[in-house]
Design a protein around this motif. Sequence first.
Motif, PDB file in Angstrom:
ATOM      1  N   ILE A 246      62.064  53.004  12.844  1.00 18.36           N
ATOM      2  CA  ILE A 246      63.374  52.462  12.469  1.00 18.36           C
ATOM      3  C   ILE A 246      63.297  50.945  12.663  1.00 18.36           C
ATOM      4  O   ILE A 246      63.642  50.414  13.725  1.00 18.36           O
ATOM      5  CB  ILE A 246      64.519  53.054  13.313  1.00 18.36           C
ATOM      6  N   PRO A 247      62.837  50.213  11.645  1.00 17.04           N
ATOM      7  CA  PRO A 247      62.763  48.752  11.773  1.00 17.04           C
ATOM      8  C   PRO A 247      64.156  48.143  11.942  1.00 17.04           C
ATOM      9  O   PRO A 247      65.128  48.610  11.339  1.00 17.04           O
ATOM     10  CB  PRO A 247      62.139  48.307  10.447  1.00 17.04           C
ATOM     11  N   VAL A 248      64.267  47.125  12.771  1.00 17.35           N
ATOM     12  CA  VAL A 248      65.528  46.412  13.010  1.00 17.35           C
ATOM     13  C   VAL A 248      65.238  44.919  12.915  1.00 17.35           C
ATOM     14  O   VAL A 248      64.311  44.414  13.555  1.00 17.35           O
ATOM     15  CB  VAL A 248      66.114  46.751  14.396  1.00 17.35           C
ATOM     16  N   ARG A 249      66.032  44.207  12.122  1.00 16.49           N
ATOM     17  CA  ARG A 249      65.811  42.772  11.982  1.00 16.49           C
ATOM     18  C   ARG A 249      66.474  41.991  13.130  1.00 16.49           C
ATOM     19  O   ARG A 249      65.887  41.048  13.659  1.00 16.49           O
ATOM     20  CB  ARG A 249      66.379  42.272  10.652  1.00 16.49           C
ATOM     21  N   GLU A 250      67.692  42.389  13.480  1.00 18.03           N
ATOM     22  CA  GLU A 250      68.453  41.581  14.449  1.00 18.03           C
ATOM     23  C   GLU A 250      69.402  42.476  15.222  1.00 18.03           C
ATOM     24  O   GLU A 250      69.935  43.460  14.685  1.00 18.03           O
ATOM     25  CB  GLU A 250      69.245  40.485  13.717  1.00 18.03           C
ATOM     26  N   ILE A 251      69.617  42.152  16.497  1.00 14.56           N
ATOM     27  CA  ILE A 251      70.574  42.885  17.319  1.00 14.56           C
ATOM     28  C   ILE A 251      71.459  41.892  18.052  1.00 14.56           C
ATOM     29  O   ILE A 251      70.989  40.869  18.549  1.00 14.56           O
ATOM     30  CB  ILE A 251      69.866  43.828  18.316  1.00 14.56           C
ATOM     31  N   TRP A 252      72.761  42.185  18.075  1.00 15.97           N
ATOM     32  CA  TRP A 252      73.711  41.397  18.859  1.00 15.97           C
ATOM     33  C   TRP A 252      74.012  42.166  20.140  1.00 15.97           C
ATOM     34  O   TRP A 252      74.503  43.304  20.094  1.00 15.97           O
ATOM     35  CB  TRP A 252      74.998  41.172  18.076  1.00 15.97           C
ATOM     36  N   LEU A 253      73.704  41.548  21.268  1.00 16.67           N
ATOM     37  CA  LEU A 253      73.942  42.151  22.565  1.00 16.67           C
ATOM     38  C   LEU A 253      75.284  41.686  23.128  1.00 16.67           C
ATOM     39  O   LEU A 253      75.756  40.584  22.806  1.00 16.67           O
ATOM     40  CB  LEU A 253      72.817  41.778  23.539  1.00 16.67           C
TER      41      LEU A 253
ATOM     42  N   ALA B   8      64.005  48.481  26.412  1.00 21.81           N
ATOM     43  CA  ALA B   8      63.507  49.007  25.139  1.00 21.81           C
ATOM     44  C   ALA B   8      63.180  47.867  24.176  1.00 21.81           C
ATOM     45  O   ALA B   8      62.213  47.942  23.406  1.00 21.81           O
ATOM     46  CB  ALA B   8      64.532  49.951  24.521  1.00 21.81           C
ATOM     47  N   LEU B   9      63.979  46.797  24.232  1.00 21.69           N
ATOM     48  CA  LEU B   9      63.747  45.663  23.341  1.00 21.69           C
ATOM     49  C   LEU B   9      62.504  44.867  23.718  1.00 21.69           C
ATOM     50  O   LEU B   9      61.945  44.151  22.875  1.00 21.69           O
ATOM     51  CB  LEU B   9      64.975  44.745  23.339  1.00 21.69           C
ATOM     52  N   ARG B  10      62.051  44.966  24.958  1.00 17.95           N
ATOM     53  CA  ARG B  10      60.825  44.256  25.354  1.00 17.95           C
ATOM     54  C   ARG B  10      59.635  44.706  24.498  1.00 17.95           C
ATOM     55  O   ARG B  10      58.727  43.913  24.222  1.00 17.95           O
ATOM     56  CB  ARG B  10      60.512  44.511  26.824  1.00 17.95           C
ATOM     57  N   ALA B  11      59.659  45.962  24.109  1.00 24.40           N
ATOM     58  CA  ALA B  11      58.565  46.489  23.291  1.00 24.40           C
ATOM     59  C   ALA B  11      58.750  46.198  21.810  1.00 24.40           C
ATOM     60  O   ALA B  11      57.910  46.608  21.000  1.00 24.40           O
ATOM     61  CB  ALA B  11      58.436  47.998  23.517  1.00 24.40           C
ATOM     62  N   ARG B  12      59.861  45.527  21.453  1.00 20.48           N
ATOM     63  CA  ARG B  12      60.154  45.230  20.049  1.00 20.48           C
ATOM     64  C   ARG B  12      60.383  43.728  19.873  1.00 20.48           C
ATOM     65  O   ARG B  12      61.465  43.277  19.510  1.00 20.48           O
ATOM     66  CB  ARG B  12      61.399  45.992  19.580  1.00 20.48           C
ATOM     67  N   PRO B  13      59.357  42.890  20.121  1.00 24.54           N
ATOM     68  CA  PRO B  13      59.546  41.433  20.037  1.00 24.54           C
ATOM     69  C   PRO B  13      59.914  40.943  18.653  1.00 24.54           C
ATOM     70  O   PRO B  13      60.391  39.812  18.495  1.00 24.54           O
ATOM     71  CB  PRO B  13      58.188  40.877  20.496  1.00 24.54           C
ATOM     72  N   GLU B  14      59.703  41.782  17.628  1.00 28.03           N
ATOM     73  CA  GLU B  14      60.035  41.364  16.262  1.00 28.03           C
ATOM     74  C   GLU B  14      61.534  41.360  16.000  1.00 28.03           C
ATOM     75  O   GLU B  14      61.999  40.791  15.007  1.00 28.03           O
ATOM     76  CB  GLU B  14      59.334  42.272  15.246  1.00 28.03           C
ATOM     77  N   ILE B  15      62.315  41.994  16.880  1.00 29.77           N
ATOM     78  CA  ILE B  15      63.763  42.051  16.695  1.00 29.77           C
ATOM     79  C   ILE B  15      64.400  40.777  17.256  1.00 29.77           C
ATOM     80  O   ILE B  15      64.240  40.458  18.441  1.00 29.77           O
ATOM     81  CB  ILE B  15      64.367  43.288  17.395  1.00 29.77           C
TER      82      ILE B  15
END
Length: 522
Positions: free
Chosen positions: A89-96, A279-286
């Motif tokens: 599930i690719p994700v371009r951007e997340i707002w925390l 979880a986001l640490r493993a997804r640096p592309e996000i």
Amino acid sequence: MSIKITMYSVGLGAAMLLEFRRGDRTVTVLADGGDAGAGIRVADEVAETLGPIGGAAGPAQPLDLVIGTHYDEDHLDGLTELVGRGVTIPVREIWLPPVADDTLSRSGSGSTDVTGRAPKDEDTLATRFAGDGGHEAYGAYLRNKAATLDQLDKFEQVFELRSGTDEPDADSSRDLGGRDEALGLTRFRRVRRAARCRLAVSGVEHVSGGDVLETGALARHARYVWDLSHPDVVPMELMRFAARGPVERPLLEMAVASIRNAVCTDAINAGALIRLVDALRARPEIRRRQIWCEEGQPIEFGFDGASGRFDRRSVRGQGPRLTLLGPTERLVAERRDILPVGALAMTRLQPYERLKDLTDSNQLSYVVRFDHEEQGVLITGDTGFDGFAVGSDRVRRYYPRMVRHLRDLSVIQVPHHGGICRHFYRVLDDAGFPQMSKPVYLLLSHEQGSAHRPGDQFMNYVNRLGTGHPARLLFTAMPRADKASALRPLAEPATIVPAALPRDVVLEFDGTWRAVRHSVQL
């Protein structure tokens, strides 16, 4: 199909997928993911909806934007599941969620006191948890909250109050795979459950401390308890103040339970946030962002097809357009400085009609309007629209530039699952909602047969609109029977077998709006 909206059935929580067709591609936005259990199905459904690019052999379509509206676990934990799926599930951007670390304010260590200062990104919990010493910062946060609980225990002993922590641990079943124990949350879960039992016995509808706003006497007792709950207050001071403090023991016990509930909720929600950050640490592309508005100043973004992201340079582009309406800088700073709301919200009583309160996490929810094909869609999380109030959330006057963006909406996510919404209905009135003549869909997500949702505010507002109003109500769960009867005149009919599972709601726009899926027949 130009617009498609799916509100997933996740019980008491929220998860909404928005799809906007533009040319040869679809822009996708996911707002929240439900709790940990519901998040598994949400991630499965999102992955199936996105599908591969260019056929079965292509890479997965990306989610262009994921919004964690606020850091309650029933909204964030499902996003942790989705992010953990990796490249499937690719994700371009997340707002925390832009929640500032309240332990840095006057309730925390004085050497780093930031009280009164404008919020900065480095002060937020998400940034602190994502840093090199993230787990150390998380541990320090929990220790601060635990110290407050210890002091409340001492307070009870000095005043000889009934203990609020002796009820059985009914939440132990929620410790999925030892997750709470691993994150140091077991005590907070147990104490919060006990505090909520105490508040329920007292007839409190909602579990946030601010909801016990019934009398000035209770507000005074809550302020008194909080002032003596700081870890640096020694037992001798407790004894000295006990002789001249409030004497209404039931109110003291209720105030202690309210503060305990708020402190534990802070800790538990911090656990949900660090799970997502990890979880986001493993997804640096996000790309990760936290953002807030200046006072009374919405921020507009347009979708840039080249980068696949929303930015301020593309406002006049093809669309969709995103307008950020909350939270505001003032709210982020104020909620940092006055946590926990369980005590201090009680001091904000006003002589006019009282507004029931929300947790600070709820009040700091993202409020986002999407516009596409001349249709407006409003995402609200659990907000109370406090940032719309001019200068202070105590007033009943709202910024015109903010109110303007609540006009001409086609779809509205009703805040807080139809529960306590503070200013929301007043802002709708200022935006002319009662006078609307075109259809507008109100979406509600809550648990089946909820005792408290939809709440009194929502019920009264719908009753005031009257049966001739064009609003249409759609639910992911059946309200309680007495409420269902009252809401029936404005309810959208079921489009499939009533009570069919899952009870997701699906709306589509292609020149006109229609409910494609709705299984709750009132």
